[in-house]
Design an enzyme around this catalytic site. Structure first.
Site, PDB file in Angstrom:
ATOM      1  CG  ASP A 125      -4.860   0.492   5.482  1.00  0.00           C
ATOM      2  OD1 ASP A 125      -3.778   0.659   4.922  1.00  0.00           O
ATOM      3  OD2 ASP A 125      -5.092  -0.449   6.238  1.00  0.00           O
ATOM      4  CD  GLU A 176      -3.999  -5.216   2.479  1.00  0.00           C
ATOM      5  OE1 GLU A 176      -4.188  -6.136   3.273  1.00  0.00           O
ATOM      6  OE2 GLU A 176      -3.092  -4.382   2.603  1.00  0.00           O
ATOM      7  CG  ASP A 233       0.075  -3.000   1.709  1.00  0.00           C
ATOM      8  OD1 ASP A 233      -0.785  -2.336   2.312  1.00  0.00           O
ATOM      9  OD2 ASP A 233       0.456  -4.114   2.115  1.00  0.00           O
ATOM     10  CB  ILE A 246      -1.001   1.563   6.173  1.00  0.00           C
ATOM     11  CG1 ILE A 246      -1.153   3.065   5.933  1.00  0.00           C
ATOM     12  CG2 ILE A 246      -0.296   1.314   7.504  1.00  0.00           C
ATOM     13  CD1 ILE A 246      -1.905   3.807   7.014  1.00  0.00           C
ATOM     14  CG  ASP A 247       3.107  -4.316   4.561  1.00  0.00           C
ATOM     15  OD1 ASP A 247       2.179  -5.113   4.325  1.00  0.00           O
ATOM     16  OD2 ASP A 247       4.223  -4.672   4.928  1.00  0.00           O
ATOM     17  CB  THR A 286      -3.059  -2.675   9.174  1.00  0.00           C
ATOM     18  OG1 THR A 286      -2.917  -2.718   7.763  1.00  0.00           O
ATOM     19  CG2 THR A 286      -4.089  -1.647   9.519  1.00  0.00           C
ATOM     20  CG  ASP A 326       1.891  -7.834   1.280  1.00  0.00           C
ATOM     21  OD1 ASP A 326       1.666  -6.808   1.936  1.00  0.00           O
ATOM     22  OD2 ASP A 326       1.161  -8.844   1.322  1.00  0.00           O
TER      23      ASP A 326
END
Length: 407
Positions: free
Chosen positions: A59, A84, A158, A160-161, A163, A324
């Site tokens: 991330d 994020e 974001d 890695i949406d 996770t 997001d």
């Protein structure tokens, strides 16, 4: 302040999203890497939807690679990239380390080595992916000739949406009419560019790193989608004769679903979160019948709308954030759709003709702290066409409210 060619920015965003996808794949495919670092998020960064929220090294690396690459290409833009993740880690020895991209691969190895408490092998493997060059473009971008002042741009990322799905790593989930309820397919990398004066999303990139897996080598292939909407120019990566036809069909909902019985046609399909509240689910069942799909990941659910797999993504809670929604919102705008605040839609709908309450990206929620200031507080609806959204909303409102309380 210089103006930038929008095609240049978009080209670079596509390239860094692909680099990011390579990092995400490497961290999953090289076991040495994956076991290494899953650190629980500190309070204030935690998304209250999950009891445990994970911060992976992948991330943070992805976010830093995006920032650094954009800054190198467009000096000054790096500090207007918000995401994020915080880039601070604590290793086994209790040392605090700030993760950043170093100028050389060797220096990145040294820094990673500290984060990874001396795991040289993993540090070298990761640094290699981080520093390798990626060539990725789309010929459709060559036709865009619009420049934009650099000082009005900012970017939500974001890295890695979803996770949780990424960490869980299920590769064998079956799709339901093309929609994956969970698994690696629900993981996305989201980059959304917005206007800092108006908060309007201008460009979006959604990279889906895990689309199909080669069963021989177990290697994954991904897919990337983009859109641009600025000053009357709307262009997106799904524009082919075929997709133009599909979007026309999507806009005439009744043809999309031969209705079961003339009395109760269910012209709409929707994708929802597994945690959606009962009143919304009950109303949706009356509007969509069987055509309600559950899926993980806000980015992925929005992508389902972009791809025309469903008409609507609806979410009534306040646990999605600007990072997001910004990327998909920009792509949907380029397609003639958008993303609106659900609560405001429900409150103001009787006065038809009003502008729809589009989500904006430049201001935080008053009085909120930590990540909550960037929450989409009123929930959201993502849609592909305004006409369709209005028809959907009027049905939803009928089924949400008792018949005699139209005030």
């Amino acid at each position: 302040m210089p103006s930038l060619e929008m095609s240049e920015i978009l080209r670079e965003l596509l390239r860094v999203s692909e680099k990011a996808a390579d990092i995400a794949r490497a961290c999953r495919q090289q076991e040495a890497l994956f076991q290494l670092l899953i650190e629980e998020k500190k309070e204030g960064e935690k998304n209250k939807k999950f009891a445990v929220d994970f911060k992976t090294l992948a991330d943070v690396l992805v976010q830093e690679v995006i920032k650094q690459n954009m800054e190198n290409k467009f000096p000054g833009l790096g500090k207007k990239i918000f995401g994020e993740e915080s880039n601070e880690f604590t290793n086994d020895l209790g040392e605090k380390i700030i993760m950043r991209l170093c100028p050389t691969e060797e220096e990145t190895v040294d820094l990673l080595n500290k984060v990874l408490s001396g795991n040289k092998l993993a540090s070298e493997a990761l640094a290699k992916v981080v520093h390798q060059d990626v060539i990725f473009t789309d010929p459709a971008l060559d036709s865009i000739e619009i420049s934009i002042p650099q000082d009005i741009l900012a970017i939500w990322v974001d890295p890695i949406d979803s996770t949780y799905q990424y960490i869980k790593g299920s590769a064998d989930i079956k799709s339901n009419q093309g929609i994956f309820p969970s698994g690696l397919q629900c993981v996305t990398i989201l980059i959304g560019v917005y206007d800092i004066q108006t908060g309007v999303p201008l460009m979006g990139v959604i990279n889906q790193p895990f689309v199909s897996q080669d069963l021989g080598t177990l290697r994954w292939k991904g897919q990337c989608y983009w859109g641009l909407s600025y000053m009357g120019t709307n262009i997106h990566s799904l524009q082919s004769p075929l997709s133009a036809r599909n979007s026309r069909e999507a806009r005439s909902p009744v043809t999309a679903n031969p209705s079961s019985g003339a009395e109760s046609p269910h012209p709409f399909s929707a994708v929802i979160s597994t945690s959606e509240k009962e009143p919304i689910k009950a109303a949706l069942t009356r509007v969509c019948g069987e055509r309600i799909f559950r899926a993980a990941g806000a980015g992925y659910k929005s992508l389902c709308v972009v791809l025309g797999l469903v008409d609507i993504y609806i979410f009534s809670e306040d646990t999605t954030f600007k990072w997001d929604s910004c990327a998909a919102h920009a792509i949907l705008r380029a397609m003639g759709g958008g993303m609106v605040d659900l609560k405001e839609c429900l409150e103001r709908h009787p006065q038809a003709g009003l502008d729809l309450p589009q989500l904006v990206y430049h201001v935080g929620n008053e009085g909120a702290a930590g990540v909550d200031q960037w929450a989409n507080k009123g929930g959201l609806i993502a849609y592909r066409s305004r006409k369709q959204l209005e028809a959907f909303l009027s049905l939803l409102i009928q089924h949400l409210a008792p018949k005699d309380t139209h005030t």
